[in-house]
Structures are given as C-alpha cells and as structure tokens.
Design an enzyme around this catalytic site. Structure first.
Site, PDB file in Angstrom:
ATOM      1  N   PHE A  42       0.988  -1.221   0.072  1.00 20.93           N
ATOM      2  CA  PHE A  42       0.342  -0.095   0.528  1.00 20.93           C
ATOM      3  C   PHE A  42       0.588   1.333   0.075  1.00 20.93           C
ATOM      4  O   PHE A  42       0.494   2.222  -0.468  1.00 20.93           O
ATOM      5  CB  PHE A  42      -0.804   0.407   1.101  1.00 20.93           C
ATOM      6  CG  PHE A  42      -0.562   0.414   2.611  1.00 20.93           C
ATOM      7  CD1 PHE A  42       0.401  -0.013   3.347  1.00 20.93           C
ATOM      8  CD2 PHE A  42      -0.552   2.144   3.007  1.00 20.93           C
ATOM      9  CE1 PHE A  42       0.672   0.859   4.319  1.00 20.93           C
ATOM     10  CE2 PHE A  42      -0.525   2.738   3.995  1.00 20.93           C
ATOM     11  CZ  PHE A  42       0.295   2.365   4.804  1.00 20.93           C
ATOM     12  N   LYS A  43       2.512   0.948   0.728  1.00 24.96           N
ATOM     13  CA  LYS A  43       2.999   2.126   0.334  1.00 24.96           C
ATOM     14  C   LYS A  43       2.798   3.353  -1.123  1.00 24.96           C
ATOM     15  O   LYS A  43       3.369   4.353  -1.020  1.00 24.96           O
ATOM     16  CB  LYS A  43       4.012   2.254   0.732  1.00 24.96           C
ATOM     17  CG  LYS A  43       4.796   1.588   2.668  1.00 24.96           C
ATOM     18  CD  LYS A  43       5.892   1.908   3.187  1.00 24.96           C
ATOM     19  CE  LYS A  43       5.447   1.459   4.811  1.00 24.96           C
ATOM     20  NZ  LYS A  43       4.707   0.018   5.014  1.00 24.96           N
ATOM     21  N   ASP A  44       3.207   2.400  -2.061  1.00 27.18           N
ATOM     22  CA  ASP A  44       3.156   3.569  -2.955  1.00 27.18           C
ATOM     23  C   ASP A  44       1.513   3.429  -3.610  1.00 27.18           C
ATOM     24  O   ASP A  44       1.797   5.044  -4.355  1.00 27.18           O
ATOM     25  CB  ASP A  44       2.290   2.333  -4.297  1.00 27.18           C
ATOM     26  CG  ASP A  44       3.591   0.586  -4.600  1.00 27.18           C
ATOM     27  OD1 ASP A  44       5.312   1.540  -4.486  1.00 27.18           O
ATOM     28  OD2 ASP A  44       2.728  -0.065  -5.172  1.00 27.18           O
TER      29      ASP A  44
END
Ligand SMILES: *Cc1c(COP(=O)(O)O)cnc(C)c1O
Length: 494
Positions: A114-116
């Site tokens: 999810f850091k994208d």
C-alpha cells in the site's frame, strides 16, 4: 491553508505553506506538520466524486489541503501517479467479502504494497515544491529500510526531475524477494546499497548523515541537499486520506450503502499513519462511525486505546506481519495534537522521550475512546484468519490484511456492531508468500523466490502479480555492501 508544528506552543505559530511542509518533512522543533484547520467535505462533495476516476477524486481531495499547488498541476500529477499503467488492477479496489465486510485492496501498484498509494504521488509533490520554493539544489532522498518502504520509495522517485534517491538496507535483514526487488531497481537517479549490520544500524547511519553539518556542506557544494521519504511527511499522509473517501464513493456506487449511511473502518497499522488518514476523512465529514485499530503482537496501540497509557518499554516481537513491528507509532502525535492541542502534545512527546511512556488526561482519552477501538492478533490467530478467509470466501489475503480481518471480526463479536466495514488490505499475499502458504497448511520448503511464488500460485489458484513476476527476470544492478561507517561516502556518491 497554513501548516504548523504539532509542538509549536506559541500564540503565533510559525506557519509554512504545504509545499514547504512537504520539502522539510519534519518541523524544526521535532514536531509534525499539520494543517491549521481540517477542510469540510459535504455530502454534495461526496456525491460529485462518485462518478469520477480515482485520479480525479485524488486531485479533488488533495487540492483541499494543498491550496498553494496549482489545481491543473495536481490533476496532471494524480493522472500520472494513479494511471492504468502504474495500477493495472485499479488504485483502490473494493472487494466485498459479505454483507458487513469489504476489503479495500491498496496493493495493485508497482511494488504490491500500500505504500505505493502515497509514494507514487509524493515525489511529484516534492518536485513541484522544489520549484515553487525556488530551490536551486537537487534533493537527495536517503532511506533506511527493513524491506517494503525502500522498494516503494525507489519506484516512486525513479527518474523524478530534480531528485536522487539512495536506499540502504541491512545486508541480512530483508527477505530474498525484497532484496531482489531493490537490487534490480531500474531508473537513472537511483542507488541501492547493503549495510553490514541490522536495520537499526542502517537507520542510525541515515540519521547521523542528516544531523552532520559538515556532510550537508559537502553535499551542497556538489549541488544537493539531503531529504527523507519518511512516513511522517505530510506529503505521504495526505494521499492516504483519498482512498477512504474513494471507498465510500464505491460503496454507494455498488449499492452496499446509501449516500449518508455510516460505515466503520478497520486498519492494520504500526506507525498509526494509515488509520490517522481514515480519522482525517471522518473529521472532514465522511460518514465514518467507528475506527478499528488493528495490531499484531506488538500491541502497544491496543494497550494504549484500552488504558490511556502509551508504553513502548516492552518486549519487541518479530512477526509474520513485519511492516507493523513498530513500538513508536510516530503519527499518533498528530491525533494527540488534533484532540489535545500543541501544549499537551509537546509535553507528552517529551515524556515519551524521557521515560518511554505517557498517560493521557481522562477527558482527552474519552474523546479518543469514543472513536477508536484497538484489537490485536497473535501469530496463531493471524495464520488461522488467513486459512479461514481462504476456506470461507476463496479469498487469499496477506499477513497484514489478516490482522485487519481478524480484528474486525473480534470487534463485531464483542459489540454486535454490523455496520458495513471497510478493512484496509495493505499488501499482496505474494509479498509474504512463504508465511501465507504456511498459514494455509502448505509450508514451502525453499527460499528461492521463483519457487515460493510459483507454489503459492498453484496452491491458491491465483495469479502472481505482474510486477513481482517481472522482478524475477531483471538483472541485478546493485551489489555494493558497506560498513555503516562508510554510509556518508555512499551518500556523497563516492
Ligand atoms: C507500512 C505497512 C503497514 C503499516 O502502515 P502504517 O503507516 O504503520 O499505518 C501495514 N501493512 C503493510 C503491508 C505495510 O507495508
């Protein structure tokens, strides 16, 4: 909209623009930047967002916070960051499990975690901030990583104008897959270097570089300044608010709720960043009733929400959800500031530094307790949740998402509150394939990434995500290994 430090106790706080907040990262007094007021999102605003693409929703929400940025520029950046090419499966994908639970899959980006969602847009925001503030030097982003953040930052900053990035990882402290993802990184402005030692050695090395004035001087002479891509930067937090609003729009769109209905949100979190973004969405006016804070065995947040005492002086556990193995939840500071103000925040952060713990005043705790509930899952419960979810729904989830699903189940069992609940799904199961397979009762006897991914695919009947499949075929570009003492040389490109 002006930004100020969570620890600035003066009557006339030192305000900065959002571009400056994003460029600086941390405030000079050690506090975190927060907007001076939270913008309001009306029911009409939500309705207007429903027919829009994710990129358009993102530009709309970001422009409420980043008021010094040009709107057309924000739209162009969001279109590029959340394009079909970057997120082939969709940027924030709602997946209905049953009448109560839907997951929000945030891992269809280039690194499958999810850091994208933040690190695809933040570099573009920084690049604009540099030109908006008349910065002549190049920004050199330094990152110490235990795995996921490094790769997501590399993908986000690759080939961004005016920026270079160097990622340091502990030589034996990341998984084979994570190492492969980083050492095969493409892009002209990227560098990756292994450090002998553990994550703390790499992290301390980066912190020392940041606080070394002589090094800063030398970098400046060579035309750059050091900067961080840390999760406390406002440029990483603001984009995370978007997907909760987007999820609500999609629930209305698919008929799960009517516009105005309240939902609950459950977030597996470590640093309190992702769940704080959900809290901001609620504070803006999105109809969120309750926030469920999900932790693994490092349950410092669960205990805090139960007792009002935050106590990091405890045993640290390495778990199968390593991205949540955190004892200092940095973004909690922002919640303390919103609920209790700068004076209280400044005092409590001092206590945390001196004594490793602090206790909230009862009235402040009551406010927080009315909104948040904390639950945690043991390793055994996490594995069981992965198995149960696959058996019941034919749905394969990763170890972090499993913590969210299991905690949401505990909340429903305890309270009987069966409102439609969005559970943040933070990684592809293939990023943690060995633990996921073992949780399904099918341990894989290999540490070869291609074999592990292939086996999970045949066990589960699901596809290996394209970016991971591609990584297996890329040549290794970065092989340098250094002692922590050599890190400054690497940062100075020597
Ligand atoms: C970073 C990360 C988290 C935790 O995010 P917070 O910022 O601590 O809320 C959860 N899951 C995965 C897969 C992550 O990479």
């Amino acid at each position: 909209m002006n930004y100020r430090s969570t620890r600035d106790t003066s009557n006339t706080p030192a305000y900065v623009s959002s571009a400056e907040a994003i460029k600086k990262g941390l405030a000079p007094d050690g506090g975190l930047y927060m907007p001076d007021s939270i913008p309001h999102l009306s029911s009409g605003d939500v309705e207007a967002l429903i027919p829009l693409s994710y990129a358009r929703r993102a530009a709309y929400v970001l422009s409420m916070y980043l008021t010094d940025y040009d709107k057309a520029a924000l739209e162009a950046d969001c279109e590029a960051a959340y394009s079909e090419e970057k997120f082939p499966g969709g940027a924030a994908v709602l997946r209905k499990m049953d009448d109560t639970f839907s997951t929000l899959e945030l891992w269809h980006g280039p690194t499958c975690a999810f850091k994208d969602m933040a690190l695809q847009i933040m570099p573009r925001l920084l690049s604009r901030a540099l030109s908006m503030t008349g910065e002549k030097l190049r920004a050199h982003i330094l990152v110490a990583t235990s795995g996921d953040t490094g790769k997501a930052a590399l993908e986000g900053y690759r080939d961004v104008p005016g920026v270079d990035i160097t990622v340091f990882y502990p030589v034996d402290g990341v998984s084979r897959m994570q190492k492969m993802q980083m050492t095969t990184q493409e892009g002209e402005n990227v560098n990756v270097c292994a450090v002998r030692g553990n994550f703390d050695d790499a992290q301390n090395g980066v912190k020392e570089i940041f606080s070394d004035a002589a090094l800063a001087d030398e970098a400046k002479k060579a035309g750059s300044f050091f900067s961080s891509a840390n999760s406390i930067n406002w440029g990483r937090l603001a984009p995370q608010i978007v997907y909760y609003i987007s999820a609500y729009c999609d629930l209305v769109k698919n008929g799960s709720i009517k516009l105005g209905d309240e939902i609950n949100v459950c977030v597996p979190t470590g640093n309190f960043g992702n769940i704080f973004a959900a809290y901001l969405a609620k504070t803006m006016g999105l109809p969120i009733a309750h926030l469920i804070c999900a932790s693994n065995s490092n349950c410092v947040l669960t205990d805090f929400l139960k007792t009002g005492t935050y106590d990091r002086t405890r045993e640290f556990f390495k778990t199968m959800s390593p991205s949540m193995d955190i004892l200092i939840s940095s973004n909690l500071e922002r919640l303390l500031y919103v609920v209790g103000g700068a004076e209280l925040t400044s005092r409590l952060m001092n206590e945390l530094k001196e004594n490793g713990k602090y206790t909230l005043p009862a009235d402040i705790m009551a406010k927080i307790g009315g909104v948040f509930s904390g639950y945690y899952l043991s390793e055994k419960e996490t594995a069981e949740t992965i198995g149960r979810t696959f058996d019941k729904f034919g749905y394969l989830i990763d170890t972090h998402t499993a913590v969210g699903v299991g905690c949401a189940e505990k909340y429903v069992t305890e309270t009987g509150d069966k409102k439609v609940t969005v559970i943040a799904s933070t990684a592809s199961p293939y990023k943690f394939a060995a633990d996921v397979a073992a949780s399904l009762g099918r341990p894989i006897d290999s540490d070869e990434p291609s074999e592990i991914l292939g086996t999970l695919s045949s066990i589960s009947g699901t596809e290996i995500p394209a970016p991971l499949k591609r990584t297996l075929t890329l040549p290794v570009r970065f092989t340098r290994v250094v002692d922590a003492s050599e890190m400054p040389n690497v940062a100075l490109k020597k």
